[in-house]
Design an enzyme around this catalytic site. Structure first.
Site, PDB file in Angstrom:
ATOM      1  N   ASP A   1       9.240   2.782   0.162  1.00  0.00           N
ATOM      2  CA  ASP A   1       8.171   3.380   0.954  1.00  0.00           C
ATOM      3  C   ASP A   1       8.343   2.880   2.385  1.00  0.00           C
ATOM      4  OD1 ASP A   1       5.905   4.151   2.261  1.00  0.00           O
ATOM      5  OD2 ASP A   1       4.517   3.540   0.681  1.00  0.00           O
TER       6      ASP A   1
ATOM      7  N   LYS B   1       4.072   8.540   9.356  1.00  0.00           N
ATOM      8  CA  LYS B   1       3.775   7.864  10.631  1.00  0.00           C
ATOM      9  C   LYS B   1       4.705   8.280  11.785  1.00  0.00           C
ATOM     10  CE  LYS B   1       0.746   4.616   8.519  1.00  0.00           C
ATOM     11  NZ  LYS B   1       0.763   3.869   7.286  1.00  0.00           N
TER      12      LYS B   1
ATOM     13  N   TYR C   1       0.850  -1.185   0.000  1.00  0.00           N
ATOM     14  CA  TYR C   1       0.000   0.000   0.000  1.00  0.00           C
ATOM     15  C   TYR C   1       0.884   1.231   0.000  1.00  0.00           C
ATOM     16  CZ  TYR C   1      -3.522   3.383   1.685  1.00  0.00           C
ATOM     17  OH  TYR C   1      -4.358   4.454   1.836  1.00  0.00           O
TER      18      TYR C   1
HETATM   19  C1  LIG Z   1       0.201   4.427   5.903  1.00  0.00           C
HETATM   20  C2  LIG Z   1       0.967   4.230   4.684  1.00  0.00           C
HETATM   21  C3  LIG Z   1       0.937   5.137   3.619  1.00  0.00           C
HETATM   22  C4  LIG Z   1      -0.026   6.279   3.571  1.00  0.00           C
HETATM   23  O1  LIG Z   1       0.164   7.185   4.598  1.00  0.00           O
HETATM   24  P1  LIG Z   1      -1.050   8.154   4.996  1.00  0.00           P
HETATM   25  O2  LIG Z   1      -0.433   9.065   5.999  1.00  0.00           O
HETATM   26  O3  LIG Z   1      -2.124   7.268   5.543  1.00  0.00           O
HETATM   27  O4  LIG Z   1      -1.477   8.849   3.774  1.00  0.00           O
HETATM   28  C5  LIG Z   1       1.802   4.950   2.557  1.00  0.00           C
HETATM   29  N1  LIG Z   1       2.644   3.918   2.531  1.00  0.00           N
HETATM   30  C6  LIG Z   1       2.696   3.016   3.525  1.00  0.00           C
HETATM   31  C7  LIG Z   1       3.685   1.912   3.454  1.00  0.00           C
HETATM   32  C8  LIG Z   1       1.848   3.129   4.623  1.00  0.00           C
HETATM   33  O5  LIG Z   1       1.863   2.202   5.562  1.00  0.00           O
END
Ligand SMILES: *Cc1c(COP(=O)(O)O)cnc(C)c1O
Length: 419
Positions: free
Chosen positions: A223, A251, A128
Site C-alpha cells: 500500500d 494521494k 491504515y
Molecule cells: C490515505 C491512505 C489510504 C486511504 O486513501 P483515501 O484516499 O483516504 O481513501 C490508504 N492507505 C494508505 C497507506 C493511506 O495513507
C-alpha cells in the site's frame, strides 16, 4: 455534519480545541477564514508534494475542465497518467484507476482473493489501508485515537478474515506463515508506515514478507498510497528494491484531486472485469480533470533536477533543528523520518511499531501542536500522523518553523512551571 467534518481527524478531537477552517492555500501556506496564515505540514495528508495551487497543476486542471469534467468513457489523459505510473513502477504491468486509496485497496484485496481462491488477509497493526470493513481493525490514522479496535458496524464475520500482526516483527510473521500461510490470499503492508506516525521498516522486514509470500503463493500487496512518488518516484519498492505482486496508489498521483489506483502483475490484473470475472467499476474513475492534475504533478517533479534529494535534505535540516531544540528544553522526543515525511513522537525510546508509537505522550503532543499553531505552523492534529514537506517549502519556511518551535517549547516550559 457529524463532528462538523467530513473526515474524523480534521475535528481536532485528539489535540482538543477548534479546527481551523481553511479558505485557501498557496505554496507552503494555508490561510484560514479569519485571515491567519500557517506553514502547512499536512499538505492535504500527503498529496500536495508541490505545495498548494502549484501553477502547473492549476493550469492543467483549468485546461482539462474547459474540455468537460467527466465522460464516463476512455480518454487519452488516463493513458498518460497510466504510462507515467508504469514507468515509475516496474512491478505494475497493468493498472486500474479508482477514486480513492480506500477503493484501490478494497479492489486489490478482492482481486487477490479471487486470484488465489483464499480468504485470509494479513495486515500489520497500525497500518491504515482505508476504511473498508475488513481492514479497519487495529488500524492507524484516526482509528488509533479512539478506543475502538475496529469500528461498530463492522461484523465480526468481516473482520474475522483479517489477521493482524505486529509491524516490523519478522519472527511473528514467519511463525504465522508457517502455520497459516497457505490460507492467506494476501499480505498487505505500508512498506514505510505513515499512519501510526512515520515508522520505517526494520532491516529484513520487507524482505521476509517477500520471501514468505513467494514460498506460500500468497500475494504481497504494497500500500503505497502515501509513499508512491513521495520517497522516490517508484515509492518504497524502489527504495528497498522489493517487487510486490500488487501496488495501491493514491494521494500524490491525483495532484490534490480524488484519485486512487491499483496495479501489478499482468496475470493477476487480467482477472479484472471486463477482461476477467472479478467485478470492479466506477462512474468517475479515470476522471479527466483528476488525471490531468496527476499528470501535471508527476511531470513537474520530473522536470526538477534532484527534487527528491532536495526535499529530503530540507526535511532533515528541519528535523535536526527540531531535535536540537527538544534536547535543549529537555523533552524526550524521537523523530522518525523517511525522506520528506516525519513524525515527532513525545517518547523516550525508539518508535518501531504500534505499541511503541502508542506510548508517546498525548498531552505533550497536543500542547506542542497548539503552540505551533499559535506561532503559525500547522502540523497534523494527532500524534499519529506524518508531517509532509513539499517542494514549495523553502529554507525560509524551514527556518521559520524551527524558530516557531523554539517559542513553542519556551511557552510549554513556562506553562508547566506555572502549574
Ligand atoms: C490515505 C491512505 C489510504 C486511504 O486513501 P483515501 O484516499 O483516504 O481513501 C490508504 N492507505 C494508505 C497507506 C493511506 O495513507
Amino acid at each position: 455534519m457529524p463532528g462538523g467534518v467530513n473526515s474524523p481527524v480534521r475535528a481536532f478531537k485528539s489535540v482538543g480545541g477548534e479546527p481551523v477552517f481553511i479558505e485557501r492555500g498557496e505554496g507552503p501556506y494555508i490561510y484560514d477564514v479569519d485571515g491567519n496564515r500557517y506553514i502547512d505540514y499536512v499538505c492535504s495528508w500527503g498529496p500536495l508534494i508541490l505545495g498548494h495551487a502549484h501553477p502547473d497543476v492549476i493550469k492543467a486542471v483549468r485546461n482539462s475542465a474547459m474540455r468537460g469534467t467527466s465522460f464516463g468513457a476512455p480518454c487519452p489523459v488516463e493513458l498518460e497518467l497510466g504510462e507515467l505510473i508504469k514507468s515509475a513502477f516496474p512491478s505494475i504491468e497493468l493498472l486500474r484507476m479508482v477514486n480513492s486509496g480506500t477503493e484501490a485497496v478494497m479492489s486489490a484485496v478482492r482481486l487477490a482473493r479471487a486470484f488465489t481462491g483464499r480468504k485470509l488477509i494479513v495486515k500489520f497493526q497500525g497500518c491504515y489501508h482505508g476504511h473498508s470493513d475488513f481492514l479497519l481493525g487495529k488500524s492507524g490514522s484516526g482509528i488509533m485515537e479512539g478506543d475502538i479496535p475496529g469500528s461498530p458496524g463492522v461484523p465480526a464475520e468481516a473482520a474475522g478474515l483479517t489477521v493482524t500482526l505486529p509491524y516490523n516483527s519478522v519472527d511473528k510473521f514467519i511463525d504465522f506463515m508457517a502455520e497459516k500461510g497457505e490460507d492467506a490470499a494476501a499480505v498487505i503492508v505500508e512498506p514505510v508506515a505513515g499512519n501510526m506516525g512515520v515508522i520505517p521498516p526494520a532491516r529484513g522486514f520487507l524482505e521476509a514478507l517477500r520471501t514468505e509470500c513467494y514460498l506460500k503463493r500468497t500475494l504481497l500487496i504494497f500500500d503505497e498510497v502515501i509513499t508512491g512518488f513521495r520517497l522516490t518516484p517508484g515509492g518504497a519498492q524502489q527504495l528497498y528494491d522489493i517487487r510486490p505482486d500488487l501496488t495501491c496508489l493514491g494521494k500524490i498521483i491525483g495532484g490534490g484531486l480524488p484519485v486512487g489506483c491499483f496495479g501489478g502483475r499482468r496475470d493477476i490484473m487480467e482477472m479484472l472485469a471486463p477482461q476477467g470475472p472479478v467485478y470492479q467499476a466506477g462512474t468517475l474513475s479515470g476522471n479527466p480533470v483528476a488525471m490531468s492534475a496527476g499528470v501535471a504533478t508527476i511531470k513537474s517533479i520530473s522536470r526538477l533536477h534532484g527534487f527528491y534529494k532536495d526535499l529530503s535534505d530540507k526535511t532533515k535540516s528541519l528535523t535536526d533543528g527540531l531535535l536540537e531544540l527538544f534536547r535543549q528544553y529537555e523533552y524526550n522526543v524521537t523523530i522518525n523520518r523517511a525522506g520528506s515525511m516525519f513524525t515527532v513522537f513525545f517518547a523516550g525510546g525508539p518508535v518501531t511499531d504500534y505499541d511503541s508509537a502508542a506510548v508517546s505522550d498525548k498531552e505533550l503532543y497536543s500542547s506542542f501542536f497548539h503552540e505551533m499553531l499559535e506561532a503559525g505552523v500547522y502540523f497534523g492534529p494527532s500524534r499519529f500522523e506524518a508531517a509532509f514537506v513539499s517542494g514549495a517549502h523553502s529554507g525560509g519556511e524551514i527556518e521559520f518553523t524551527v524558530q516557531a518551535a523554539g517559542i513553542a517549547l519556551e511557552n510549554m516550559r513556562r506553562k508547566e512551571e506555572a502549574e
